[in-house]
Design a protein around this motif. Sequence first.
Motif, PDB file in Angstrom:
ATOM      1  N   SER A 263      15.655   4.214  -5.696  1.00  0.00           N
ATOM      2  CA  SER A 263      17.511   4.224  -5.638  1.00  0.00           C
ATOM      3  C   SER A 263      16.844   3.828  -7.258  1.00  0.00           C
ATOM      4  CB  SER A 263      18.235   3.442  -4.523  1.00  0.00           C
ATOM      5  OG  SER A 263      17.875   2.381  -4.282  1.00  0.00           O
ATOM      6  N   THR A 264      18.735   3.860  -8.230  1.00  0.00           N
ATOM      7  CA  THR A 264      18.926   3.874  -9.402  1.00  0.00           C
ATOM      8  C   THR A 264      19.546   2.485  -9.443  1.00  0.00           C
ATOM      9  OG1 THR A 264      18.964   6.218 -10.397  1.00  0.00           O
ATOM     10  CG2 THR A 264      20.403   3.947 -11.186  1.00  0.00           C
ATOM     11  N   ALA A 265      19.956   1.354 -10.012  1.00  0.00           N
ATOM     12  CA  ALA A 265      19.904   0.434 -10.051  1.00  0.00           C
ATOM     13  C   ALA A 265      20.738   0.540 -12.067  1.00  0.00           C
ATOM     14  CB  ALA A 265      18.795  -1.054 -10.183  1.00  0.00           C
ATOM     15  N   PRO A 266      21.822   0.033 -11.275  1.00  0.00           N
ATOM     16  CA  PRO A 266      22.708  -0.076 -13.011  1.00  0.00           C
ATOM     17  C   PRO A 266      22.500  -0.975 -13.294  1.00  0.00           C
ATOM     18  CG  PRO A 266      23.608   0.064 -10.704  1.00  0.00           C
ATOM     19  CD  PRO A 266      23.341  -0.141 -10.420  1.00  0.00           C
ATOM     20  N   VAL A 267      21.643  -1.719 -14.974  1.00  0.00           N
ATOM     21  CA  VAL A 267      21.008  -3.110 -15.068  1.00  0.00           C
ATOM     22  C   VAL A 267      22.270  -3.460 -16.957  1.00  0.00           C
ATOM     23  CG1 VAL A 267      19.707  -4.287 -16.001  1.00  0.00           C
ATOM     24  CG2 VAL A 267      19.148  -2.785 -13.764  1.00  0.00           C
ATOM     25  N   GLU A 268      22.426  -4.561 -16.488  1.00  0.00           N
ATOM     26  CA  GLU A 268      23.180  -4.705 -17.828  1.00  0.00           C
ATOM     27  C   GLU A 268      22.182  -5.876 -18.382  1.00  0.00           C
ATOM     28  OE1 GLU A 268      26.948  -6.090 -19.869  1.00  0.00           O
ATOM     29  OE2 GLU A 268      27.065  -4.532 -19.291  1.00  0.00           O
ATOM     30  N   ILE A 269      21.875  -5.717 -19.129  1.00  0.00           N
ATOM     31  CA  ILE A 269      20.917  -6.720 -20.051  1.00  0.00           C
ATOM     32  C   ILE A 269      20.943  -7.610 -21.090  1.00  0.00           C
ATOM     33  CG2 ILE A 269      18.726  -6.242 -19.012  1.00  0.00           C
ATOM     34  CD1 ILE A 269      17.815  -4.982 -21.975  1.00  0.00           C
ATOM     35  N   SER A 270      20.837  -8.535 -21.608  1.00  0.00           N
ATOM     36  CA  SER A 270      21.690  -8.975 -23.082  1.00  0.00           C
ATOM     37  C   SER A 270      19.691  -9.723 -23.883  1.00  0.00           C
ATOM     38  CB  SER A 270      21.724  -9.993 -22.564  1.00  0.00           C
ATOM     39  OG  SER A 270      22.222 -11.105 -24.205  1.00  0.00           O
ATOM     40  N   ASN A 271      20.083  -8.894 -25.163  1.00  0.00           N
ATOM     41  CA  ASN A 271      18.796  -8.955 -26.077  1.00  0.00           C
ATOM     42  C   ASN A 271      19.597  -9.487 -27.005  1.00  0.00           C
ATOM     43  OD1 ASN A 271      15.900  -8.100 -26.374  1.00  0.00           O
ATOM     44  ND2 ASN A 271      16.333  -6.920 -27.537  1.00  0.00           N
ATOM     45  N   ARG A 272      18.761  -9.913 -27.632  1.00  0.00           N
ATOM     46  CA  ARG A 272      18.853 -10.127 -29.357  1.00  0.00           C
ATOM     47  C   ARG A 272      20.622 -10.801 -29.485  1.00  0.00           C
ATOM     48  NH1 ARG A 272      14.764 -12.227 -31.935  1.00  0.00           N
ATOM     49  NH2 ARG A 272      12.315 -11.219 -31.337  1.00  0.00           N
ATOM     50  N   GLY A 273      20.701 -11.152 -28.090  1.00  0.00           N
ATOM     51  CA  GLY A 273      22.697 -11.766 -28.640  1.00  0.00           C
ATOM     52  C   GLY A 273      23.248 -10.068 -28.327  1.00  0.00           C
ATOM     53  N   GLU A 274      23.051  -8.700 -27.705  1.00  0.00           N
ATOM     54  CA  GLU A 274      23.462  -7.990 -27.477  1.00  0.00           C
ATOM     55  C   GLU A 274      23.274  -7.485 -25.931  1.00  0.00           C
ATOM     56  OE1 GLU A 274      22.175  -4.333 -30.685  1.00  0.00           O
ATOM     57  OE2 GLU A 274      23.375  -4.822 -31.658  1.00  0.00           O
ATOM     58  N   LYS A 275      24.265  -6.637 -25.699  1.00  0.00           N
ATOM     59  CA  LYS A 275      24.506  -6.281 -24.639  1.00  0.00           C
ATOM     60  C   LYS A 275      24.314  -4.891 -24.552  1.00  0.00           C
ATOM     61  CE  LYS A 275      26.446  -9.227 -22.350  1.00  0.00           C
ATOM     62  NZ  LYS A 275      25.407 -10.389 -21.201  1.00  0.00           N
ATOM     63  N   HIS A 276      23.096  -4.047 -23.787  1.00  0.00           N
ATOM     64  CA  HIS A 276      22.452  -3.271 -22.766  1.00  0.00           C
ATOM     65  C   HIS A 276      22.749  -2.224 -21.991  1.00  0.00           C
ATOM     66  CE1 HIS A 276      20.762  -2.681 -27.249  1.00  0.00           C
ATOM     67  NE2 HIS A 276      20.419  -4.653 -27.714  1.00  0.00           N
ATOM     68  N   LYS A 277      22.439  -1.412 -21.257  1.00  0.00           N
ATOM     69  CA  LYS A 277      22.967  -0.446 -20.309  1.00  0.00           C
ATOM     70  C   LYS A 277      22.034  -0.022 -20.596  1.00  0.00           C
ATOM     71  CE  LYS A 277      27.905  -1.061 -19.919  1.00  0.00           C
ATOM     72  NZ  LYS A 277      28.788  -0.171 -19.513  1.00  0.00           N
ATOM     73  N   LEU A 278      21.323   0.150 -19.000  1.00  0.00           N
ATOM     74  CA  LEU A 278      19.647   0.315 -18.610  1.00  0.00           C
ATOM     75  C   LEU A 278      20.087   1.353 -17.160  1.00  0.00           C
ATOM     76  CD1 LEU A 278      16.930  -2.443 -19.320  1.00  0.00           C
ATOM     77  CD2 LEU A 278      17.712   0.369 -21.000  1.00  0.00           C
ATOM     78  N   ASP A 279      19.473   2.425 -16.708  1.00  0.00           N
ATOM     79  CA  ASP A 279      19.364   2.459 -15.212  1.00  0.00           C
ATOM     80  C   ASP A 279      17.740   2.282 -14.479  1.00  0.00           C
ATOM     81  OD1 ASP A 279      21.737   3.367 -14.798  1.00  0.00           O
ATOM     82  OD2 ASP A 279      21.404   5.545 -14.287  1.00  0.00           O
ATOM     83  N   PHE A 280      17.486   1.712 -13.464  1.00  0.00           N
ATOM     84  CA  PHE A 280      16.215   1.266 -13.743  1.00  0.00           C
ATOM     85  C   PHE A 280      15.891   1.748 -12.327  1.00  0.00           C
ATOM     86  CE2 PHE A 280      13.059  -0.947 -11.354  1.00  0.00           C
ATOM     87  CZ  PHE A 280      12.420  -1.289 -12.801  1.00  0.00           C
ATOM     88  N   VAL A 451      21.841 -16.548  -6.734  1.00  0.00           N
ATOM     89  CA  VAL A 451      20.318 -15.375  -6.342  1.00  0.00           C
ATOM     90  C   VAL A 451      21.159 -14.240  -6.747  1.00  0.00           C
ATOM     91  CG1 VAL A 451      18.284 -15.921  -5.393  1.00  0.00           C
ATOM     92  CG2 VAL A 451      20.518 -15.980  -3.396  1.00  0.00           C
ATOM     93  N   GLU A 452      22.605 -13.808  -5.864  1.00  0.00           N
ATOM     94  CA  GLU A 452      23.871 -12.206  -5.677  1.00  0.00           C
ATOM     95  C   GLU A 452      24.297 -12.302  -7.156  1.00  0.00           C
ATOM     96  OE1 GLU A 452      25.166 -11.649  -2.104  1.00  0.00           O
ATOM     97  OE2 GLU A 452      23.496 -12.605  -0.911  1.00  0.00           O
ATOM     98  N   GLY A 453      24.161 -13.160  -8.094  1.00  0.00           N
ATOM     99  CA  GLY A 453      24.746 -13.001  -9.323  1.00  0.00           C
ATOM    100  C   GLY A 453      25.222 -11.577  -9.597  1.00  0.00           C
ATOM    101  N   ASN A 454      26.180 -11.302 -11.020  1.00  0.00           N
ATOM    102  CA  ASN A 454      26.076  -9.906 -10.833  1.00  0.00           C
ATOM    103  C   ASN A 454      24.727  -9.074 -11.894  1.00  0.00           C
ATOM    104  OD1 ASN A 454      28.325  -9.516  -9.526  1.00  0.00           O
ATOM    105  ND2 ASN A 454      29.820 -10.566 -11.316  1.00  0.00           N
ATOM    106  N   ASP A 455      24.539 -10.432 -12.720  1.00  0.00           N
ATOM    107  CA  ASP A 455      23.106 -10.163 -13.375  1.00  0.00           C
ATOM    108  C   ASP A 455      21.827 -10.616 -12.725  1.00  0.00           C
ATOM    109  OD1 ASP A 455      23.192 -13.227 -12.617  1.00  0.00           O
ATOM    110  OD2 ASP A 455      23.195 -14.046 -15.191  1.00  0.00           O
ATOM    111  N   ARG A 456      21.313 -10.317 -11.439  1.00  0.00           N
ATOM    112  CA  ARG A 456      20.318 -10.032 -10.856  1.00  0.00           C
ATOM    113  C   ARG A 456      20.351  -8.789  -9.776  1.00  0.00           C
ATOM    114  NH1 ARG A 456      18.289 -15.336  -9.977  1.00  0.00           N
ATOM    115  NH2 ARG A 456      16.278 -14.465  -8.919  1.00  0.00           N
ATOM    116  N   TRP A 457      19.188  -8.200 -10.134  1.00  0.00           N
ATOM    117  CA  TRP A 457      19.206  -7.052  -9.488  1.00  0.00           C
ATOM    118  C   TRP A 457      17.678  -6.985  -8.744  1.00  0.00           C
ATOM    119  CZ3 TRP A 457      20.053  -7.865 -14.212  1.00  0.00           C
ATOM    120  CH2 TRP A 457      21.247  -6.835 -14.599  1.00  0.00           C
TER     121      TRP A 457
END
Length: 464
Positions: A263-280, A451-457
């Motif tokens: 299944s696909t986990a839609p991920v949003e990460i912060s990298n060098r101050g920028e937000k990026h959207k990924l599918d994992f 552990v159930e925050g919006n920034d956890r997958w």
Amino acid sequence: MRHWKSKQKQWKKISEKIAMEEFENVEEHHEFSKEYNLKKKIFLNELKMQGNMKRKQYKKRMRLIMAAAVLFIVVPTTTYAGVSIYSTIINKENYETNYLIKKEDKTKIAYEYVKMEIGYLPDNMVEDKDSGSMKYSYKNRINEGGLSFILWKLDGDADFSILNSLEADKIEIGNHKGVLIKKEGEFNRQVFLLFEEEGYVLETFVGDDVNNQVMEKVLASIFLVKSDKDQATPSSVYKEEAVEALKSEKLSKDSKRIFSIGSTAPVEISNRGEKHKLDFVVNNAKVMDSISQFDSKDFNDFHSDLLEESQNNSGKLPFYERETYKSGDGKNTIDELIDTSMIQKKFLYLTVTIENKEDKKISDFYFSPHFISLKDNGENWRFELETYTSDETSSEVAYLDGNGEGNSYYKLPDLEPNEKRVVHIGYFVDADQLKTAFLDIFNNRTIMENVEGNDRWWIDLRQQ
């Protein structure tokens, strides 16, 4: 002993990862962030737990300790010098030692920058320049034992708390007063020396391969001199900060933060101050008994001892004697050996797809998802803090194709706009962990919080 040596190397790598997050724009005098201090305290507590007991010494040591543990010990107050800048007290209660420093002369200001000079080292002891810290080891034991230093700048009063202390004695070395704390483990002594005139405290971790005579001779030769910023020895400004107790939060079994294999986990990460959207996506997970088919260059030297043992056995992963400990709090109780058993190591090999969902490139892309064994708690999964084992190699990535070199092992090539990339990662896990296996992806904080925050997958990897 092999597992303890391996553990020391593993914690060294973890400490480097934690430090890299904090020091991308480091200055010589650095006031550490609350996030860094929290990580550091958790890391040091875990390190102390891992190395606290050598099994052969355990029963004898416990008899001696428990006889004395009921007493509250106060080492008498010591006021230094005729007209003191600081007064100090050493308190020991059960297994916790507090080294209390109170500033008496408020007009005296600590030197802004100092350079630490060491006048004596044994001929066969050298600086471990790859450690990223003030670490000195014997030539035949690089990365093991030796002497490690931390320099603290005093900005007022200070209260150093040391857990898992067996003994605490006031000392004077090189005209500097302080405390010597004895502990179990490879680093079995911890020394604090007060450089009163300069306004600094030198904290030293002493390996069991350094005898007391060498320790005292080296410490007596150390002095601090005023310096400019460019030549100064890195130091930390001591600040009293309340650190929350470690929590073991629960992950609901019906949580929307859990994703299955495929299944696909839609991920949003912060990298060098920028937000990026990924599918994992974890496409599949294979369990193997041998690593002979894999290129050795893609393995993390974090696991060097296990890799060497497997290579000497035609790639087949070994059984090992696993010791399980009940965790003490380091203050009223210390860790207790509760089980010893033979466990088979397995290699968990994952094929994952990472897709950049945006029209911008992701540079400096570090990828180090953690393998986590979660305990079944009825309606929830939880990370167990009550016990730990002597060989927990599973958490860190063991295999990563397309990896970087050295301390940049976890760095992947830039992910181009809208690129979809297949990556293979692997973990060395204990056979019985396969029934409780989860992957905590794109998380750089402690695993116990939010552990159930919006920034956890979480990826459910459980194998029947």
